[in-house]
Motif scaffolding. Sequence first.
Motif, PDB file in Angstrom:
ATOM      1  N   LEU A 299       0.827  -1.192   0.000  1.00 27.61           N
ATOM      2  CA  LEU A 299       0.000   0.000   0.000  1.00 27.61           C
ATOM      3  C   LEU A 299       0.862   1.243   0.000  1.00 27.61           C
ATOM      4  O   LEU A 299       1.896   1.304   0.675  1.00 27.61           O
ATOM      5  CB  LEU A 299      -0.907   0.023   1.242  1.00 27.61           C
ATOM      6  N   THR A 300       0.415   2.241  -0.743  1.00 26.70           N
ATOM      7  CA  THR A 300       1.132   3.508  -0.797  1.00 26.70           C
ATOM      8  C   THR A 300       0.112   4.632  -0.918  1.00 26.70           C
ATOM      9  O   THR A 300      -1.080   4.403  -0.828  1.00 26.70           O
ATOM     10  CB  THR A 300       2.132   3.500  -1.979  1.00 26.70           C
ATOM     11  N   GLY A 301       0.580   5.861  -1.095  1.00 24.47           N
ATOM     12  CA  GLY A 301      -0.330   7.001  -1.170  1.00 24.47           C
ATOM     13  C   GLY A 301      -0.004   8.031  -0.104  1.00 24.47           C
ATOM     14  O   GLY A 301       0.947   7.879   0.685  1.00 24.47           O
ATOM     15  N   SER A 302      -0.810   9.086  -0.032  1.00 27.52           N
ATOM     16  CA  SER A 302      -0.497  10.211   0.856  1.00 27.52           C
ATOM     17  C   SER A 302      -0.559   9.865   2.331  1.00 27.52           C
ATOM     18  O   SER A 302       0.040  10.546   3.162  1.00 27.52           O
ATOM     19  CB  SER A 302      -1.448  11.382   0.563  1.00 27.52           C
ATOM     20  N   THR A 303      -1.283   8.797   2.700  1.00 28.56           N
ATOM     21  CA  THR A 303      -1.320   8.383   4.107  1.00 28.56           C
ATOM     22  C   THR A 303      -0.123   7.524   4.474  1.00 28.56           C
ATOM     23  O   THR A 303      -0.020   7.056   5.614  1.00 28.56           O
ATOM     24  CB  THR A 303      -2.622   7.621   4.421  1.00 28.56           C
ATOM     25  N   HIS A 304       0.773   7.302   3.514  1.00 32.79           N
ATOM     26  CA  HIS A 304       2.012   6.563   3.763  1.00 32.79           C
ATOM     27  C   HIS A 304       3.191   7.467   3.392  1.00 32.79           C
ATOM     28  O   HIS A 304       3.932   7.179   2.445  1.00 32.79           O
ATOM     29  CB  HIS A 304       2.042   5.279   2.934  1.00 32.79           C
ATOM     30  N   PRO A 305       3.394   8.561   4.117  1.00 34.73           N
ATOM     31  CA  PRO A 305       4.425   9.545   3.729  1.00 34.73           C
ATOM     32  C   PRO A 305       5.842   8.987   3.777  1.00 34.73           C
ATOM     33  O   PRO A 305       6.737   9.484   3.094  1.00 34.73           O
ATOM     34  CB  PRO A 305       4.239  10.680   4.744  1.00 34.73           C
ATOM     35  N   GLY A 306       6.039   7.927   4.552  1.00 33.63           N
ATOM     36  CA  GLY A 306       7.370   7.345   4.643  1.00 33.63           C
ATOM     37  C   GLY A 306       7.657   6.327   3.559  1.00 33.63           C
ATOM     38  O   GLY A 306       8.722   5.711   3.558  1.00 33.63           O
ATOM     39  N   GLY A 307       6.715   6.134   2.656  1.00 36.20           N
ATOM     40  CA  GLY A 307       6.871   5.130   1.615  1.00 36.20           C
ATOM     41  C   GLY A 307       5.814   4.060   1.738  1.00 36.20           C
ATOM     42  O   GLY A 307       4.951   4.088   2.621  1.00 36.20           O
ATOM     43  N   THR A 411      -5.218   8.754  -1.476  1.00 34.25           N
ATOM     44  CA  THR A 411      -4.833   8.705  -0.071  1.00 34.25           C
ATOM     45  C   THR A 411      -4.203   7.370   0.275  1.00 34.25           C
ATOM     46  O   THR A 411      -3.300   7.297   1.119  1.00 34.25           O
ATOM     47  CB  THR A 411      -6.053   8.956   0.837  1.00 34.25           C
ATOM     48  N   GLU A 412      -4.685   6.306  -0.340  1.00 34.65           N
ATOM     49  CA  GLU A 412      -4.080   4.994  -0.171  1.00 34.65           C
ATOM     50  C   GLU A 412      -4.414   4.148  -1.389  1.00 34.65           C
ATOM     51  O   GLU A 412      -5.565   4.068  -1.815  1.00 34.65           O
ATOM     52  CB  GLU A 412      -4.582   4.296   1.089  1.00 34.65           C
ATOM     53  N   GLY A 413      -3.411   3.528  -1.967  1.00 38.99           N
ATOM     54  CA  GLY A 413      -3.627   2.699  -3.142  1.00 38.99           C
ATOM     55  C   GLY A 413      -2.649   1.554  -3.175  1.00 38.99           C
ATOM     56  O   GLY A 413      -1.593   1.599  -2.547  1.00 38.99           O
ATOM     57  N   GLY A 414      -3.004   0.523  -3.904  1.00 41.46           N
ATOM     58  CA  GLY A 414      -2.127  -0.625  -4.015  1.00 41.46           C
ATOM     59  C   GLY A 414      -2.901  -1.891  -4.252  1.00 41.46           C
ATOM     60  O   GLY A 414      -3.973  -1.883  -4.853  1.00 41.46           O
ATOM     61  N   PHE A 415      -2.361  -3.010  -3.760  1.00 37.98           N
ATOM     62  CA  PHE A 415      -3.022  -4.287  -4.009  1.00 37.98           C
ATOM     63  C   PHE A 415      -3.067  -5.127  -2.746  1.00 37.98           C
ATOM     64  O   PHE A 415      -2.283  -4.958  -1.806  1.00 37.98           O
ATOM     65  CB  PHE A 415      -2.345  -5.061  -5.145  1.00 37.98           C
ATOM     66  N   SER A 416      -4.029  -6.056  -2.770  1.00 38.50           N
ATOM     67  CA  SER A 416      -4.206  -7.030  -1.702  1.00 38.50           C
ATOM     68  C   SER A 416      -4.370  -8.392  -2.356  1.00 38.50           C
ATOM     69  O   SER A 416      -5.240  -8.568  -3.209  1.00 38.50           O
ATOM     70  CB  SER A 416      -5.440  -6.682  -0.859  1.00 38.50           C
ATOM     71  N   PHE A 417      -3.518  -9.353  -1.998  1.00 32.92           N
ATOM     72  CA  PHE A 417      -3.616 -10.731  -2.472  1.00 32.92           C
ATOM     73  C   PHE A 417      -4.221 -11.572  -1.352  1.00 32.92           C
ATOM     74  O   PHE A 417      -3.661 -11.617  -0.246  1.00 32.92           O
ATOM     75  CB  PHE A 417      -2.246 -11.297  -2.832  1.00 32.92           C
ATOM     76  N   ASP A 418      -5.344 -12.243  -1.614  1.00 33.99           N
ATOM     77  CA  ASP A 418      -6.010 -13.071  -0.611  1.00 33.99           C
ATOM     78  C   ASP A 418      -5.890 -14.538  -0.998  1.00 33.99           C
ATOM     79  O   ASP A 418      -6.368 -14.954  -2.061  1.00 33.99           O
ATOM     80  CB  ASP A 418      -7.479 -12.681  -0.484  1.00 33.99           C
ATOM     81  N   ALA A 419      -5.283 -15.333  -0.133  1.00 35.90           N
ATOM     82  CA  ALA A 419      -4.962 -16.721  -0.452  1.00 35.90           C
ATOM     83  C   ALA A 419      -6.208 -17.577  -0.649  1.00 35.90           C
ATOM     84  O   ALA A 419      -7.189 -17.469   0.093  1.00 35.90           O
ATOM     85  CB  ALA A 419      -4.099 -17.317   0.656  1.00 35.90           C
ATOM     86  N   LEU A 420      -6.152 -18.433  -1.648  1.00 39.43           N
ATOM     87  CA  LEU A 420      -7.151 -19.469  -1.859  1.00 39.43           C
ATOM     88  C   LEU A 420      -6.487 -20.818  -1.561  1.00 39.43           C
ATOM     89  O   LEU A 420      -5.625 -20.903  -0.725  1.00 39.43           O
ATOM     90  CB  LEU A 420      -7.705 -19.384  -3.278  1.00 39.43           C
TER      91      LEU A 420
END
Length: 521
Positions: A299-307, A411-420
């Motif tokens: 996850l990244t975006g403006s709510t992750h200012p440290g990276g 504000t927050e973007g990225g991906f989520s992998f959910d195991a099957l």
Amino acid sequence: MELERRHFLILGALALAGCAPVKNLGPSGSPSILPSPSPSPSVSAGPPDWDALAQSLGDRLLRPGSDAYRAAVPTEIPVYDGAAPPAIVRARDASDVATAVSFAAASGLRIATRSGGHNYAGWSSGGGGNTGLPEELVINVHGLNSVEVDPGTGVARIGAGAPLALVYEKLAAAGRAIGGGSCGSVGIGGLALGGGVGVLARAFGLTSDQVAAIEIVTPDGKTRTVDANTDPDIFWACRGGGGGLLGVVTAFHLNTKPAPEVTMYFLSWDARNAPAVIAAWQEWAPQADPQLWSTLKLLTGSTHPGGASLSVSGTWIGPNGGHTAALAGLLSRVPAPGRNQATRHGYLDAMMRYAGCAGSTAAQCVSGPGGKLTRTSFAATSGIATRALTAAEITALIQATEAVGKVAGVTEGGFSFDALGGQANALGADATAFGHRGALFSAQYTANFADGANADPYRQAVRTLRAVTTPAWGPGAYVNYPDAGIENPASAYFGDNAARLKKIRAAVDPRGVFPAWQLGA
């Protein structure tokens, strides 16, 4: 210390719906002989007679101009607050639903059904207004929310509008559990109809796999109870075929299990370890002990200012302490995590923590005044992993994620992998309408942004993430994360099951009272 709650919804509840054939179609799609239902009402030549419907429904019919209508328009996604459906039916029971369905069929109206109101593409909003979607009569089943457990069989009858927090609360009181999602305000209806990938899926199976019978109002206005022996094609299509298709489900009968103790674990790394962690996780997670479920997030975006933030979290329902051995298969392949914590909880406590409602009741696990939850504007799409990504493909995905985080307003973007894997893949590919048995994991690509902003740039941003993985995995997508931009949605959502689903649709609802957005119709 309380575990970090999930940033993205695991399960977006869809517009509620079901499926009801006029003919019983076998696995090949060929019709078998069954009594035909009564003919559907003829389409009205004139405008809908709303006064006549009001005589039947009273104040449960909401029309534009009233305060009650304005309050009922918003769903859980602020992007669609500008919807303007011609009317909203706030159903109190299956009779109200049948009345509304019959009225719509006779009046030439299409129906949008709503349970929790989490449809990503806005198909439970009723459209109109500034949504760019066609106007549809909304049938809201949120009031059909009873939860009753048979102490002898363990089968739970759950109203289709019951939010997950309430479902978990009631089941836990009876010492029972189902596998479901992490967002407490999601309705059981959309979750179960679309499959139901959730935090116990590898141990319990998909939510739809746990469904034993379904109560549904079909396009002819009749209320039916269907199962594997009675109208089996309705039953087949309603387990994974998605919401809003061929009827309004009013209740589910679900097989439950004894409520387990749940270990919730959380691991995090510096984002520079993303290539190694992603490579190891995708090989390990789908093959891990079925008692363990996990999700990987970048996850990244403006709510992750440290990276960017990189994490793996999940559940373990085996013996207390057993998660350590289960996680060893991942931790032995990656750098040591910066955080590695785990806590043991009862079933209800764990589910409420995932929902962001720790220490709260189900009544408090809602958005709005007095609620613990906050509505968020976001854009999302999905993918289905059919093989492990190569090192080059992982690098491309990380770079694309970093680019999404730099889009103005994210504000927050990225991906989520959910195991099957595990019990989620236990059934055969054509056992239900769910189209992704054998997949390694589902992927959700998300971008959060400020309420009131134009959603188009953010939709484009998440679609760039999907585009990175599509060459590797193919066009598969999860119907509970609907995206209007997906080409050939029937094939993407259902794979080889799409052909049978289309035949059932053609037999059941040839006039299209219920829109089939997941089939591209």
